[in-house]
Design a protein around this motif. Structure first.
Motif, mmCIF file in Angstrom:
data_model
loop_
_atom_site.group_PDB
_atom_site.id
_atom_site.type_symbol
_atom_site.label_atom_id
_atom_site.label_comp_id
_atom_site.label_asym_id
_atom_site.label_seq_id
_atom_site.Cartn_x
_atom_site.Cartn_y
_atom_site.Cartn_z
ATOM 1 N N GLU A 194 0.810 -1.206 0.000
ATOM 2 C CA GLU A 194 0.000 0.000 0.000
ATOM 3 C C GLU A 194 0.851 1.268 0.000
ATOM 4 N N LEU A 195 2.132 1.149 0.331
ATOM 5 C CA LEU A 195 3.009 2.322 0.297
ATOM 6 C C LEU A 195 3.224 2.840 -1.122
ATOM 7 N N LEU A 196 2.957 2.016 -2.120
ATOM 8 C CA LEU A 196 3.184 2.402 -3.513
ATOM 9 C C LEU A 196 1.987 3.108 -4.136
ATOM 10 N N HIS A 197 0.894 3.269 -3.411
ATOM 11 C CA HIS A 197 -0.309 3.859 -4.009
ATOM 12 C C HIS A 197 -0.025 5.235 -4.607
ATOM 13 N N GLY A 198 0.529 6.109 -3.803
ATOM 14 C CA GLY A 198 0.734 7.469 -4.279
ATOM 15 C C GLY A 198 1.962 7.668 -5.135
ATOM 16 N N HIS A 199 2.772 6.628 -5.302
ATOM 17 C CA HIS A 199 4.021 6.768 -6.054
ATOM 18 C C HIS A 199 4.076 5.853 -7.274
ATOM 19 N N ASP B 228 -5.694 -2.241 -18.090
ATOM 20 C CA ASP B 228 -5.941 -1.033 -17.314
ATOM 21 C C ASP B 228 -4.918 0.038 -17.709
ATOM 22 N N PRO B 229 -5.294 1.310 -17.720
ATOM 23 C CA PRO B 229 -4.319 2.353 -18.111
ATOM 24 C C PRO B 229 -3.054 2.357 -17.263
ATOM 25 N N ASP B 230 -3.173 2.069 -15.978
ATOM 26 C CA ASP B 230 -1.975 2.027 -15.134
ATOM 27 C C ASP B 230 -1.100 0.838 -15.486
ATOM 28 N N LEU B 231 -1.714 -0.275 -15.852
ATOM 29 C CA LEU B 231 -0.922 -1.427 -16.278
ATOM 30 C C LEU B 231 -0.213 -1.141 -17.594
ATOM 31 N N ASP B 232 -0.898 -0.460 -18.509
ATOM 32 C CA ASP B 232 -0.240 -0.058 -19.756
ATOM 33 C C ASP B 232 0.921 0.899 -19.487
ATOM 34 N N LEU B 233 0.746 1.792 -18.527
ATOM 35 C CA LEU B 233 1.821 2.720 -18.175
ATOM 36 C C LEU B 233 3.045 1.970 -17.672
ATOM 37 N N PHE B 234 2.828 0.971 -16.852
ATOM 38 C CA PHE B 234 3.957 0.195 -16.336
ATOM 39 C C PHE B 234 4.643 -0.604 -17.438
ATOM 40 N N LEU B 235 3.856 -1.259 -18.288
ATOM 41 C CA LEU B 235 4.455 -2.067 -19.351
ATOM 42 C C LEU B 235 5.190 -1.193 -20.366
ATOM 43 N N GLN B 236 4.665 -0.007 -20.642
ATOM 44 C CA GLN B 236 5.347 0.890 -21.581
ATOM 45 C C GLN B 236 6.608 1.496 -20.980
ATOM 46 N N SER B 237 6.623 1.670 -19.658
ATOM 47 C CA SER B 237 7.820 2.225 -19.022
ATOM 48 C C SER B 237 8.999 1.259 -19.085
ATOM 49 N N LEU B 238 8.740 -0.017 -19.323
ATOM 50 C CA LEU B 238 9.824 -0.989 -19.416
ATOM 51 C C LEU B 238 10.590 -0.873 -20.727
ATOM 52 N N ASN B 239 9.993 -0.255 -21.728
ATOM 53 C CA ASN B 239 10.652 -0.177 -23.037
ATOM 54 C C ASN B 239 11.952 0.618 -22.987
ATOM 55 N N CYS B 240 12.057 1.546 -22.043
ATOM 56 C CA CYS B 240 13.283 2.341 -21.958
ATOM 57 C C CYS B 240 14.437 1.559 -21.341
ATOM 58 N N ASN C 297 -11.214 9.452 -3.499
ATOM 59 C CA ASN C 297 -10.356 9.751 -4.638
ATOM 60 C C ASN C 297 -9.668 8.492 -5.133
ATOM 61 N N ASP C 298 -8.977 8.647 -6.239
ATOM 62 C CA ASP C 298 -8.211 7.538 -6.799
ATOM 63 C C ASP C 298 -7.080 7.168 -5.839
ATOM 64 N N ILE C 299 -6.933 5.862 -5.570
ATOM 65 C CA ILE C 299 -5.914 5.444 -4.606
ATOM 66 C C ILE C 299 -4.511 5.689 -5.136
ATOM 67 N N ARG C 300 -4.368 5.808 -6.436
ATOM 68 C CA ARG C 300 -3.053 6.053 -7.022
ATOM 69 C C ARG C 300 -2.839 7.527 -7.377
ATOM 70 N N GLU C 301 -3.601 8.380 -6.733
ATOM 71 C CA GLU C 301 -3.380 9.819 -6.915
ATOM 72 C C GLU C 301 -2.026 10.211 -6.335
#
Length: 809
Positions: A224-229, A296-308, A676-680
């Motif tokens: 749960e510490l990763l929600h906001g980050h 999910d958009p957040d899952l796409d964000l994570f998978l796309q961040s791996l390309n770098c 609010n969104d937990i990942r805000e």
């Protein structure tokens, strides 16, 4: 006279020694070998002298000698005796000496706590030093001392330095959390967790790298510490340290499995309304021939961040990215990425054998799940004679998983070269032989081709016992699948038992066992094989003797069943009772009795016990039990069974745990307690603003953020066009906003010098000397010089026909 000569001689010897030492120290700047020779000649008395010296160079030489003794485990000098002399030098200003003393304290701080406390005050004073490197060193030295009494002091220090302006010091705070957590997990759990939360909200990527290490080591279950980050970490993952990247990817994989919805697979091949289903829990189990995945958009964000991270030089990062795709993406998504190519490239380029073995195991694991991933890179796994044994074995196993109809000829040719070549070790040859069974499993023609080549090679070459055992195991496995189509191979095996007397015991035992298994199909050839084996029974190995005993019992059991079936058929036609089996008149029974007689007096107790058990079953007339025990069908051997038989070819527990498929959480909460969104984005901590100065590098550098604000929408990556905190003004790029809110403007040289006020220049004195040819003019000039009356009018007048010269002061 003698005393004076003696004093002179001793003085010369002392000067000679001093000269040699000075020369050695001087030459140490030019070469390491000279200094090593010098340091080895430092005796214990000289160590004390050097440690008590006021010259930092001599203290450094003594500490280098002590550390070298500690590293080499030299028992000639007890370095613990110099504890007091070493600790008192902690007040030196030489950073290198402090680091060496730190290493010394790591070893001996627990042995003498009282003297160790003498250095605590000096280290605590260094925590307030203006040099960030010294503050970092002092915190590292305090946290590394394994003394329980120092834990409260270290905890207080960590709480104080968590807001240090230097990112290096804050990163060391994260590492100190790990050490405190290991020392007192239950005592400081809450305090350390609060400090870690502040570090995770830091704006500096270096601090986040260290915070991720502490998070993974101490609080990996608190996802749960990763929600906001979560989103911010996905954006800045390329700026982190390589090891922190791998740890962060593992944490984000668990987070996605726990808090993100499962992807949906949509069938594109169906007509009408498309079908859909959740992503299967196991890899490569999607039934649709053509599909697309909705994430999910957040899952796409994570998978796309791996390309770098595709071109990362750290093999662990590439492996972690592949694991992320294996856990979260579909097989089609994994194929479309370049991480498979990056994984093969890393295996080819790395020189570390440990990393290479782990990467090859990972490739073998993934190739078993989906061989199409590595089919374009088949030639990358060819074995070279200089490859280590373990790496060669893993390469051969990968080749065996990639065999199909299109490349079987090339791989079979390559495997034959490994088997027939004398340049490869025995373990590599055995694995190549076992991999040939994969070629034989493709079709019946390849079965015959592989077995024929193996038998021809067995007859023409003198092979070792272990290699022959592998040959026989492969042949036995291929024959057992379809014995009726390989009768010629079976006949050749029968000839090998009599011709090849040098066959190993386990190889001969395997061939005898094979004849016992095919007795139900081709019974006629088996008694003749047994007849040839009985005369040399005593000369055979223990495994072969045991199999000969079992073969004789099997043949007798089959003969009894055949006799009963024939008599039952005849008695039904003639309406007569079936006669009993004649043991005395049967040749198979006579061979069984001969083998049984030899086995009862065998040296091996296992063979004697088996003989007594089998004879008791036949003597009691329980032929049904004998048939059930001896004629039961055996499962067909698999090629995987042979792989497990070798110790070097099994996956390590670390690889199995690394690729363990994590389950998706079905109960997901997307809204927090406040609605609010937990990942805000969480509020960030920017301690760089406490720095007293800034450099031009902070303005020029594009990779680092130029300014931060403690807001939830702050970003760390790049310079955006509309970033008002970085560059103020629409088109004026010369305006700079510092991290503490002050605005500066970069000036050109002309603008810089234009601000300097102009000095009023004093009027220059001009002395005019007039030379005249007449005496009257000379008298007048002398009178004017005596009176010191110079005026602009008199200096400006000159008579005609005179020569004049001007001197300017």
């Amino acid at each position: 006279m003698v005393d004076s000569i003696h004093r002179i001689a001793s003085a010369l010897d002392t000067a000679k020694v001093i000269t040699r030492e000075a020369a050695a120290v001087a030459t140490s700047k030019l070469g390491e070998s000279s200094y090593t020779y010098y340091s080895q000649n430092i005796n214990p008395q000289q160590l004390v002298t050097l440690l008590n010296s006021r010259n930092s160079r001599e203290v450094r030489d003594a500490m280098k000698r002590i550390i070298s003794i500690m590293a080499s485990d030299d028992d000639s000098i007890d370095v613990q005796l110099y504890f007091a002399d070493v600790v008192k030098n902690i007040t030196t200003n030489d950073t290198k000496v402090k680091r060496l003393i730190h290493l010394y304290l790591l070893r001996f701080a627990e042995n003498d706590p009282n003297l160790t406390l003498l250095s605590i005050n000096s280290l605590q004073k260094s925590l307030s030093d203006s040099n960030s490197e010294l503050r970092c060193f002092a915190l590292s030295a305090l946290s590394d001392m394994k003394m329980s009494s120092l834990a409260p002091i270290i905890l207080h220090t960590v709480k104080k330095l968590v807001t240090d302006p230097s990112a290096m010091v804050r990163g060391e705070v994260a590492l100190a959390i790990i050490k405190l957590y290991r020392a007192g997990k239950n005592d400081y759990h809450e305090e350390l967790l609060d400090i870690l939360k502040e570090l995770m909200a830091d704006t500096d990527p270096k601090v986040i790298s260290c915070a991720v290490l502490a998070y993974k080591e101490c609080y990996a279950d608190h996802l749960e510490l990763l929600h906001g980050h979560f989103r911010r970490y996905c954006r800045i993952i390329k700026q982190l340290d390589s090891w922190s990247q791998s740890y962060l990817i593992e944490l984000l994989i668990k987070y996605c499995k726990q808090y993100l919805p499962k992807p949906t697979v949509v069938d594109k091949s169906s007509e009408g309304s498309p079908r859909s289903c959740p992503l299967p829990d196991k890899y490569n189990e999607i039934e649709y021939p053509s599909y697309e995945v909705v994430n999910d958009p957040d899952l796409d964000l994570f998978l796309q961040s791996l390309n770098c991270l595709i071109y990362s030089s750290n093999p662990t990062v590439i492996l972690s990215c592949c694991n992320a795709l294996y856990q979260l993406a579909s097989p089609l998504q994994m194929k479309n990425t370049k991480f498979i190519e990056a994984l093969v490239r890393t295996v080819t380029m790395t020189e570390n054998q440990g990393n290479k073995e782990m990467l090859l195991q990972a490739i073998h694991f993934l190739s078993i799940l989906d061989q199409t991933l590595f089919l374009p890179y088949t030639k990358k796994f060819y074995v070279f004679p200089k490859d280590p044994i373990v790496a060669s074995i893993w390469k051969i196993q990968i080749l065996s998983t990639l065999i199909n109809e299109s490349n079987v000829k090339e791989i079979f040719k390559e495997l034959k070269y490994y088997v027939a070549s004398a340049h490869f070790p025995e373990n590599v040859v055995i694995m190549a032989v076992k991999s040939l069974s994969r070629c034989g499993q493709l079709s019946t023609s390849w079965e015959s081709h592989v077995m024929k080549w193996l038998i021809d090679h067995m007859e023409s070459h003198n092979l070792s016992a272990s290699v022959l055992d592998a040959y026989v195991n492969v042949i036995r496995m291929l024959v057992q699948k379809n014995p009726t189509k390989h009768l010629r191979i079976i006949f050749k095996l029968a000839d090998l038992l009599t011709v090849q007397t040098s066959l190993a015991d386990n190889a001969r035992a395997g061939i005898v066992w094979l004849f016992g298994e095919i007795a139900s199909i081709e019974f006629k050839i088996c008694p003749d094989v047994l007849r040839r084996l009985i005369p040399n029974f005593s000369n055979e190995g223990p495994e072969t003797r045991c199999q000969i005993l079992v073969l004789s019992a099997k043949l007798l059991s089959y003969d009894i069943d055949n006799f009963k079936q024939a008599q039952v058929t005849g008695s039904e036609e003639n309406n007569q009772n079936p006669p009993y089996y004649d043991f005395s008149g049967s040749r198979i029974s006579q061979m069984y009795n001969a083998v049984l007689y030899l086995a009862k007096y065998d040296d091996e107790f296992d063979i004697r016990d088996r003989a007594r058990m089998i004879s008791s079953l036949f003597d009691s007339g329980k032929y049904e039990i004998v048939s059930l025990l001896l004629q039961a069908p055996k499962p067909t051997a698999r090629s995987d069974d042979f792989i497990v038989s070798a110790r070097l070819e099994t996956h390590t527990p670390e690889i199995k745990e690394f690729f363990r498929m994590l389950p998706w959480n079905t109960e997901i909460t997307e809204v927090g307690e406040t609605g609010n969104d937990i990942r805000e984005g969480a509020e960030l901590k920017d301690y760089n603003k406490y720095k007293k100065s800034f450099s031009s590098q902070s303005f020029i550098t594009n990779n680092s953020a130029r300014s931060f604000t403690s807001s939830s929408n702050a970003k760390l990556t790049g310079i955006n066009d509309g970033d008002s905190n970085s560059i103020s003004g629409k088109g004026n790029v010369n305006t700079f906003t510092s991290q503490n809110g002050k605005k500066y403007r970069l000036q050109s040289l002309d603008e810089f010098f234009s601000d300097i006020p102009e000095r009023k220049s004093k009027p220059r004195k001009i002395i005019k000397v007039v030379e005249e040819s007449s005496d009257e003019d000379e008298d007048e000039s002398e009178e004017s010089s005596d009176d010191d009356e110079y005026s602009d009018s008199s200096l400006g007048t000159s008579s005609s026909g005179t020569s004049s010269s001007h001197l300017e002061l």
